[in-house]
Design an enzyme around this catalytic site. Sequence first.
Site, PDB file in Angstrom:
ATOM      1  CE1 TYR A 116      -2.999  38.886   2.847  1.00 35.59           C
ATOM      2  CE2 TYR A 116      -3.001  38.371   5.214  1.00 35.59           C
ATOM      3  CZ  TYR A 116      -3.611  38.582   3.855  1.00 35.59           C
ATOM      4  OH  TYR A 116      -4.984  38.736   4.238  1.00 35.59           O
ATOM      5  CE  LYS A 176      -7.110  40.578 -12.802  1.00 38.96           C
ATOM      6  NZ  LYS A 176      -8.671  40.351 -13.181  1.00 38.96           N
ATOM      7  CG  ASP A 191     -11.549  38.797 -12.745  1.00 40.87           C
ATOM      8  OD1 ASP A 191     -11.257  37.722 -12.756  1.00 40.87           O
ATOM      9  OD2 ASP A 191     -11.671  39.977 -13.391  1.00 40.87           O
ATOM     10  CG  ASP A 243      -7.949  37.401   3.840  1.00 38.96           C
ATOM     11  OD1 ASP A 243      -8.189  37.025   4.864  1.00 38.96           O
ATOM     12  OD2 ASP A 243      -7.979  38.838   3.867  1.00 38.96           O
ATOM     13  CG  ASP A 285     -13.724  36.912   5.181  1.00 30.27           C
ATOM     14  OD1 ASP A 285     -13.006  36.100   5.612  1.00 30.27           O
ATOM     15  OD2 ASP A 285     -14.247  37.979   5.628  1.00 30.27           O
TER      16      ASP A 285
HETATM   17  C1  IPM Z   1      -7.643  35.785   8.459  1.00 34.73           C
HETATM   18  C2  IPM Z   1      -7.500  37.302   8.924  1.00 34.73           C
HETATM   19  C3  IPM Z   1      -6.162  37.596   8.905  1.00 34.73           C
HETATM   20  C4  IPM Z   1      -5.637  37.472   7.317  1.00 34.73           C
HETATM   21  C5  IPM Z   1      -5.958  39.077   9.277  1.00 34.73           C
HETATM   22  C6  IPM Z   1      -6.594  39.134  10.538  1.00 34.73           C
HETATM   23  C7  IPM Z   1      -4.498  39.277   9.318  1.00 34.73           C
HETATM   24  O1  IPM Z   1      -8.454  37.941   7.964  1.00 34.73           O
HETATM   25  O2  IPM Z   1      -7.220  34.892   9.111  1.00 34.73           O
HETATM   26  O3  IPM Z   1      -8.397  35.500   7.265  1.00 34.73           O
HETATM   27  O4  IPM Z   1      -5.849  38.128   6.698  1.00 34.73           O
HETATM   28  O5  IPM Z   1      -4.898  36.232   7.152  1.00 34.73           O
HETATM   29 MN    MN Z   2      -9.528  37.025   6.749  1.00 32.69          MN
END
Ligand code: IPM
Ligand code: MN
Length: 373
Positions: A160, A209, A241, A265, A269
Amino acid sequence: MVAEGEIPLANVIFRGIIMTYNIALLKGDGIGPEIVDSAVKVLEAVGKKFGHTFNFTPYLIGGAAIDATGKPLPEETVKGCLASDSVLLGAVGGPKWDTLPGNMRPEKALLGIREAMGLFTNLRPAKLYPALKDDCPLRADIVANGFDILIVRELTGGIYFGERGMREGKYGEEAYDTECYSRMEIERICKVAYESAKKRNGKLTSIDKANVLDSSRLWRKIVHEMEKDYPDVEVADMLVDNAAMQLVRNPAQFDVIVTTNMFGDILSDEASQITGSIGMLPSASLGNTTVGLYEPIHGSAPDIAGKNIANPIATILSGAMMLLYSFSLKEESDAIVAAVDKVLNAGYRTADLAHGGEYLTTKEVTEKIIENL
Ligand code: IPM
Ligand code: MN
């Protein structure tokens, strides 16, 4: 963040005297303003009940800031956040700003504020609420005993923030982003993870990884160098993975996960979805001080913005994390979590969890949570 055993200086001196906390609000875009308003209402109700004053000062960020000032992260916003006791953020981004160049995008503001505030730790708890067991897409026998995972995501390093750019390459136009981690960055995030594991169930999984990346090999080496300082923590490595697969095969095997910015990240999710809805997951971003930034892990959901149907619980729970991590108000924080539990146990659901059935609006569920405080 303050390490275990240390007490934040401000609290030593002022505990019992200071009853006022200054909170910067970064509502952002899409559903951001609605969900932040909900969390503010809950915090105000908690303040009333426990005798604290929370002062809220809004600042612009993301698309809203671009529209008003031409910049996704105005100077004033950075200054305001740095001068506050804590920051509550909604979400940024939306189709309107999707075609802007990378450094002008709303998302850049999020990275900018994390970096400006030195927030290298991102805590993302993912647990299955008993009331939401049937919302989990995994087979009932897999989640029979629930799961309670804390993802510790590195937040100000890695790909990032690495060198990036465009250039002419072997096949013409190309773009590149680079993953780079220093020993210092790895050690400080792993320390947070080890300390967290020590306070929880003593199990730490470091996800990397290392079969491909040098940065992961350094990461793994340092994880094991630190092992001797934490005899009570059982640490294991896992390739990313495999981790993606294990999270849906047997999520209960995880206690604390520590990983890089990008892997964290993605995996958070994934973890959110097996809790029933991404609308449930809060997060805390912390650095070396008690000033943190708290936000739901979900995005700005432009498709449902302004409809009063977004699930505000992730943001409300982010407020609870703020009370705990920035202000050391544990009882107050627990009160919010308990109120959310009660509302879910009573069967109330927002649209994301209603499966087409009856649901409460953003405002209604907020009121229900306040009633149950
Ligand atoms: C998160 C979001 C952010 C990230 C984006 C919007 C930059 O996806 O906070 O998880 O990738 O950190
Ligand atoms: Mn995110």
